[in-house]
Every structure is written in C-alpha cells, then in structure tokens.
Design a protein around this motif. Sequence first.
Motif, PDB file in Angstrom:
ATOM      1  N   SER A  71       0.840  -1.195   0.000  1.00 20.16           N
ATOM      2  CA  SER A  71       0.000   0.000   0.000  1.00 20.16           C
ATOM      3  C   SER A  71       0.873   1.243   0.000  1.00 20.16           C
ATOM      4  O   SER A  71       2.045   1.208   0.385  1.00 20.16           O
ATOM      5  N   GLY A  73       0.608   5.434   1.130  1.00 16.80           N
ATOM      6  CA  GLY A  73      -0.220   6.450   1.776  1.00 16.80           C
ATOM      7  C   GLY A  73      -0.419   6.244   3.256  1.00 16.80           C
ATOM      8  O   GLY A  73      -1.215   6.942   3.879  1.00 16.80           O
ATOM      9  N   PRO A 126       4.787  10.111  -4.357  1.00 20.86           N
ATOM     10  CA  PRO A 126       4.512   8.689  -4.068  1.00 20.86           C
ATOM     11  C   PRO A 126       5.039   7.767  -5.146  1.00 20.86           C
ATOM     12  O   PRO A 126       5.362   6.610  -4.864  1.00 20.86           O
ATOM     13  N   TRP A 127       5.142   8.261  -6.380  1.00 23.53           N
ATOM     14  CA  TRP A 127       5.648   7.427  -7.472  1.00 23.53           C
ATOM     15  C   TRP A 127       7.085   6.998  -7.204  1.00 23.53           C
ATOM     16  O   TRP A 127       7.484   5.898  -7.576  1.00 23.53           O
ATOM     17  N   CYS A 269      -3.771   2.387  -3.164  1.00 24.93           N
ATOM     18  CA  CYS A 269      -3.485   3.818  -2.979  1.00 24.93           C
ATOM     19  C   CYS A 269      -4.476   4.359  -1.946  1.00 24.93           C
ATOM     20  O   CYS A 269      -5.601   4.730  -2.286  1.00 24.93           O
ATOM     21  N   GLN A 272      -6.310   7.737  -2.260  1.00 23.73           N
ATOM     22  CA  GLN A 272      -7.037   7.925  -3.508  1.00 23.73           C
ATOM     23  C   GLN A 272      -8.199   6.942  -3.507  1.00 23.73           C
ATOM     24  O   GLN A 272      -8.254   6.021  -2.679  1.00 23.73           O
ATOM     25  N   ASP A 275      -6.833   2.231  -7.365  1.00 23.52           N
ATOM     26  CA  ASP A 275      -5.552   1.571  -7.151  1.00 23.52           C
ATOM     27  C   ASP A 275      -4.838   1.364  -8.484  1.00 23.52           C
ATOM     28  O   ASP A 275      -5.361   1.706  -9.544  1.00 23.52           O
ATOM     29  N   TRP A 401       0.590   8.483 -12.104  1.00 21.32           N
ATOM     30  CA  TRP A 401      -0.022   8.861 -10.833  1.00 21.32           C
ATOM     31  C   TRP A 401      -0.818  10.159 -10.967  1.00 21.32           C
ATOM     32  O   TRP A 401      -1.975  10.248 -10.560  1.00 21.32           O
ATOM     33  N   VAL A 405      -4.260   8.186 -11.653  1.00 25.14           N
ATOM     34  CA  VAL A 405      -4.669   7.879 -10.281  1.00 25.14           C
ATOM     35  C   VAL A 405      -5.346   9.084  -9.640  1.00 25.14           C
ATOM     36  O   VAL A 405      -6.495   9.013  -9.193  1.00 25.14           O
TER      37      VAL A 405
END
Length: 417
Positions: A71, A73, A126-127, A269, A272, A275, A401, A405
């Motif tokens: 996961s 986040g 996050p990427w 994610c 968000q 996913d 992303w 996303v």
Amino acid sequence: MAYIPPHKRHSRDMEKPSPTAELLAPGFNRQLTLRPSAPHFIRKDLKPSGRKVDRSGKIVYANHAIYKWFSIGSSDHGDLFPSCVRLEPFSVPAIEHRRGEKPLALVNSIVSQGNREEEEEVITGPWESIVVNLLPDLLSSVEHVKNEMDQDADVKPKLVARIGKVLFHGISEIDQNELPNETTLRQLKRLFYTNVSNAYMDNITAKVIPLIGVEFEEEKDIYHVKLSDARRPSVILSCKCTTLPEFNNLKLYKVELNQVRHMVVDISCLKQNIDMRLMLCSKKTVEKLTDDEMEGISDLINSAVLDQDVMGGLRWPLGKATSGDRFRVVGVWHTVAKSYVNPFVRLKLRKADRYDFISSIGEATKEVTLKLKQVTSELLRERAEYDVIFDALNEHLKLFWNHFVCSASCLSPFVST
C-alpha cells in the motif's frame, strides 16, 4: 458492426461445451530454467515449479514469477492503516458468482466523503516510493524474460500500468470491524478489478489525453476465440479474428498463446479512490501449426455466428463448438480498443465483453492500460543502466499517478452494481 452494451442485450440460449478435465490453464509447452529472484511474496496457489497457473485456469505465471502487494499512503502508521481506512464489501456480480462471496476493498472514508484538505496530504512524490519498492523485483524478472527471449525469438515482452481496485477474498475469518493491517492482507487471496466507469473514461478522453501528449493511432474491433486443446491440456489458444459482416462470420488472422506473467505488483493507494497495477508479461504467436490443426481451428472459427444479443457477441450452432476430439471453444471475448501513442508510451482504452463457456459467466468491462514502451526498451538493453531505468520508470509513474490515479479523486471511478 455497432457495439451493443451487454446490459442492453436480450440473453439467448446458446450451445455450451460440457466441462472436461482437459480444460485447464494456458501456458507454453516448455519450462524455463531461471535464477532465483529477489525475496518476494508468491501466491500460495501456484505450483512450486514450471509454469504456474492460477485457480481460474486462464492466467499463466512464469517460473519464479513475482506476485506482490503493498500500500501507499500510510507510511506513518507502520503495519496498521489509518483509522479512516476500512475493509468494505465491493459488489461485482461476476466475481460473487464465480467465488461464492462478495470481495472486500480498502476504502478511505475521508476520501469517499470528498474532504479535499485530507486528500491534499498525499505523500510527496509517491511514485518514487513505488519505484524504490518494486524496481529490484522488476530487474530480477527482466533477467528471466531475457533468458526466455534467448530461447525463443518470438516471445514479446511488455511492461504495463493499469488502473483498477485491489480486491481481497477468502476473508471469512477476518473481523471487518477491526482495523486491517498489511501483514494480514498479504496472507489473503486477491484480484485486480479493472472495470472503470463511463465518467472516468470520459475524463481520460477529454482531459488526460490532451495533457500527456499522445496521438490517436487506431481503433481495433476484435473477437478472441479461446480454444482448449485435448492433446495439450496445459495450453489454451487465443484466436484473434476480425469480422466479415456480409457473411455474418469471422476471419482468423492470428493464433496466440495466452500471455505469461513474470511480475505483478498491485498497489493500494490509500489516499485515492483508485488503485494501480504494474505488470511485466510476455506473449508468443503460434507460428507452426500443422495442416490438420489449422483445419480444425478454422472449422471452429467459420462455424461461429455473430450475435450481438449474447455475451461475447458469438454463438455456435448445436454441435459446432468442438472440432473432432481435439479443439473445443471455452470462451469468447469481443474487444473494441482505441490506442493513443507517442515515442514513450501507448495508452489503450478498451471495452471488453467476455463470456466463459465453462462457468457460464459473462462480464463487460471498460479498461485503461498504459504500456511503458521506453522503460521496456531500457530494461531489455544488453547492458541496462540502473540510473537510466530508475529515472525513466520514475518519470512514467509520475505521469501515471498524476493523470490516471489522482484524476479519479473527484470522480466515481468504478461502475456501480
């Protein structure tokens, strides 16, 4: 021929082949001899050696295939998720029918309530965290693919990113009222649901495509006829066909073995409402068919009748869904896909209408896939450079992303069922 959504069709009885013990999973006839990869989570239902098959009988994993989940986040919470993240039922009738239970998905209640302040607390870059987490496994898997390509020049690999929702099942022992944790979820079976809503598709077409610099390439309307082979029970052939509307039947143009997965990484994610999946896979066209094999396959293709009132868009007259004691129709797909390209990526927006003759389950989906062409090329170089691969993958996942996303944060990305 105009595409008619399955929910607007009138079901019609069609002849279905009886299930047999031979209707197993697709796969290549030969096995690979590969070096062990970096430590990773491997599905418990995969066999310990050779080509491995999931329980659906259709998805093939290469030897030493990597199949993992993590996961993004929740870095400040260790193994636990934030209190706003819960496992909740996710309704997908086809999955419920096939597995006998409703799957669960991780849902962030704050995101679902549209709290923009909380949504903006997304981890910086996050990427990059995703790249750091998956790159060792990717490099290991690529070495296996290179070995396969050395043995067979017809093998074509690709690295793709997909949008969807990670769903967990086999979870009857888990108390849904308790906070989930990563250790528990890693022990569960899971699947990746890819059917997105019309609103999400419209957003990609109207807003994302102009921003990422891809141009329309082509639209393909293809029927995929899935055949089992009684003499090779480990193989399912995928026959790609175009239509001949004037004769109300099909024209065969390619026979392939189902794709083989070398690495699958599913990413929940948490901040968000959608996913993602990164997958390295390969596919091989069947080049050498005997005259008898080709005649048997052609008989089945020529017997198919175009019928937009049935799932999959094809039916067979009584007794015509088998060819002697050799080939049998086990499923059909009707796909209409639009491709958009630039030198670095290929975006595919696809409508897929599927019907499985063995389970008698049909499903229509709308899917988004981004093929990472540049990253794949860098990975397959004879002397691949780590820094170049890292930077290319980082840049492409940043694009994915931000535009695929995060673009779903203000939408309902999945079909309500």
